[in-house]
Design an enzyme around this catalytic site. Structure first.
Site, short mmCIF file in Angstrom:
data_model
loop_
_atom_site.label_atom_id
_atom_site.label_comp_id
_atom_site.label_asym_id
_atom_site.label_seq_id
_atom_site.Cartn_x
_atom_site.Cartn_y
_atom_site.Cartn_z
N ASP A 89 -7.34 -1.17 14.02
CA ASP A 89 -7.97 0.14 14.26
C ASP A 89 -8.63 0.30 15.63
OD1 ASP A 89 -7.36 1.46 11.83
OD2 ASP A 89 -8.83 0.24 10.79
N ASP A 124 -0.46 5.14 10.24
CA ASP A 124 -1.66 5.42 11.03
C ASP A 124 -1.70 4.61 12.33
OD1 ASP A 124 -1.76 5.35 8.21
OD2 ASP A 124 -3.92 5.51 8.13
N1 GLY Z 1 -6.54 5.30 8.64
C1 GLY Z 1 -6.96 5.60 7.33
C2 GLY Z 1 -6.87 7.03 6.93
O1 GLY Z 1 -6.23 7.85 7.52
O2 GLY Z 1 -7.49 7.36 5.95
#
Ligand code: GLY
Length: 389
Positions: free
Chosen positions: A114, A173
């Site tokens: 992330d 993501d």
């Molecule tokens: N990256 C996690 C979400 O979009 O909830």
């Protein structure tokens, strides 16, 4: 009138009309009183070195705060930078500068993918404004740390560690983290970050999409053979359903990757998935989707304002590349909808959030129909992108 004065008159009329249209299209966020009241509330949260606002329960008024290691920690600072851009009020900039040092530690955190969300949405947005050498160093160090998660055999950056269900999970993501790598190559002149980003995008392009151009949430890989082992969901309704926010991450990620590479395959996928999303039979009239396009209880389930905001921002960029009005129209509709009473958090609720009605994780029954910080981030980004069209 002569033939020539006729032509001149028509030309002036066209110019006048297009100018009026352009002016009507410029969305003036600062003229919306409700939105402005919400913006100012972002300045009222006392600085907290270990608690970044993430979401809140409107019913209880309890604000959920998270430490810097949470994937959402960078959005609050990102929102302050964006409000500074939108309003030119230095109070937002000063506040961003006070909060940002508590995020810096994340540049060493190689335990998650992330990094882009945490560092690029905070230090990256700040760097666009102040070109600080200190911010630049943080961005480069963070990109180095993110690259440690790249597996050559698979051609992807690993999303999560220590999951029983997957050896090497890659979630859609993760495309969002590539901006950090593309930018770092630009900042350093070193192509290795860009090469990793391109390999990750190519592997995702190959394995994450279905025939109808929707995407899976999680693809699990075998670390020995490098091959795909499973295609699943994590936050969606089912493995084969279309989780709304996942579709938005895909379109945003491939549009952004096209910006840096001009690879037509990325543009084609972004357009195809955008079409799947905006024309879906379960898309409500106001452009704000339910949390999953295949949720069985539609229309009696929650919306996801964040999925709409991410898509609106992505489609403004996609419109810039293609000039296709479908994309501009969808983004305009979303900005209008999200600026209305139905989605702007009621002024009686105090908290550092702008929008209501995002669904965080339906599968865990967590953060359902609530203000969540990333919806605000992409909503503000959409407004800024629209203004600079
Ligand atoms: N990256 C996690 C979400 O979009 O909830």
């Amino acid at each position: 009138m002569t033939k020539y004065s006729n032509i001149l008159f028509t030309f002036v009329l066209i110019l006048f009309n297009s100018n009026c249209q352009a002016q009507n299209n410029v969305y003036n966020a600062t003229a919306n009183k409700e939105l402005n009241n919400r913006f100012v509330m972002l300045l009222e949260t006392p600085i907290d070195s270990v608690g970044f606002p993430r979401s809140m329960s409107v019913k209880t008024g309890v604000i959920k705060k998270v430490p810097s290691k949470d994937w959402t920690s960078g959005f609050y600072v990102g929102n302050l930078w964006q409000l500074y851009t939108l309003t030119n009020d230095s109070k937002y900039k000063e506040s961003a500068e006070k909060w940002i040092p508590f995020l810096e530690i994340e540049k060493f955190n190689g335990g998650t993918h992330d990094m882009g969300f945490k560092i690029y949405c905070s230090f990256g947005k700040g760097y666009e404004i102040n070109h600080s050498e200190e911010y630049k160093k943080v961005i480069i160090k963070s990109a180095n740390t993110l690259c440690t998660r790249f597996n050559k055999k698979i051609g992807s950056i690993k999303s999560w560690d220590n999951r029983d269900k997957w050896d090497f999970p890659v979630i859609i993501d993760n495309m969002m983290n590539l901006e950090l790598l593309f930018e770092t190559s630009k900042l350093t002149g070193d192509d290795s970050y860009r090469k990793i980003a391109i390999q990750h995008a190519n592997t995702t392009l190959k394995n994450h999409f279905r025939k109808d151009n929707s995407c899976y949430h999680v693809v699990g890989y075998d670390t020995i053979t490098g091959k795909v082992k499973s295609k699943n969901t994590h936050q969606g309704y089912s493995d084969d359903s279309s989780w709304a926010r996942g579709q938005s991450w895909a379109v945003y990620g491939f549009t952004m990757s096209y910006r840096y590479t001009k690879d037509k395959a990325y543009l084609k996928q972004a357009e195809a998935t955008a079409q799947f999303f905006i024309n879906h039979k379960n898309m409500p009239e106001d452009g704000i989707p339910y949390w999953d396009f295949n949720a069985p209880t539609i229309p009696n389930t929650t919306r996801d304002a964040s999925a709409a905001a991410i898509m609106a921002s992505a489609l403004l960029e996609l419109y810039g590349f293609t000039k296709k009005l479908d994309y501009l129209n969808y983004s305009n509709k979303v900005i209008r909808s999200l600026s209305s009473d139905k989605y702007v958090l009621n002024e009686s609720v105090s908290g550092p959030f702008i929008l209501d009605r995002t669904t965080g994780d339906w599968s865990k029954k967590a953060e359902l129909d609530e203000p969540i910080i990333y919806a605000d981030y992409y909503f503000l980004e959409s407004i800024i992108r629209k203004q600079s069209l």
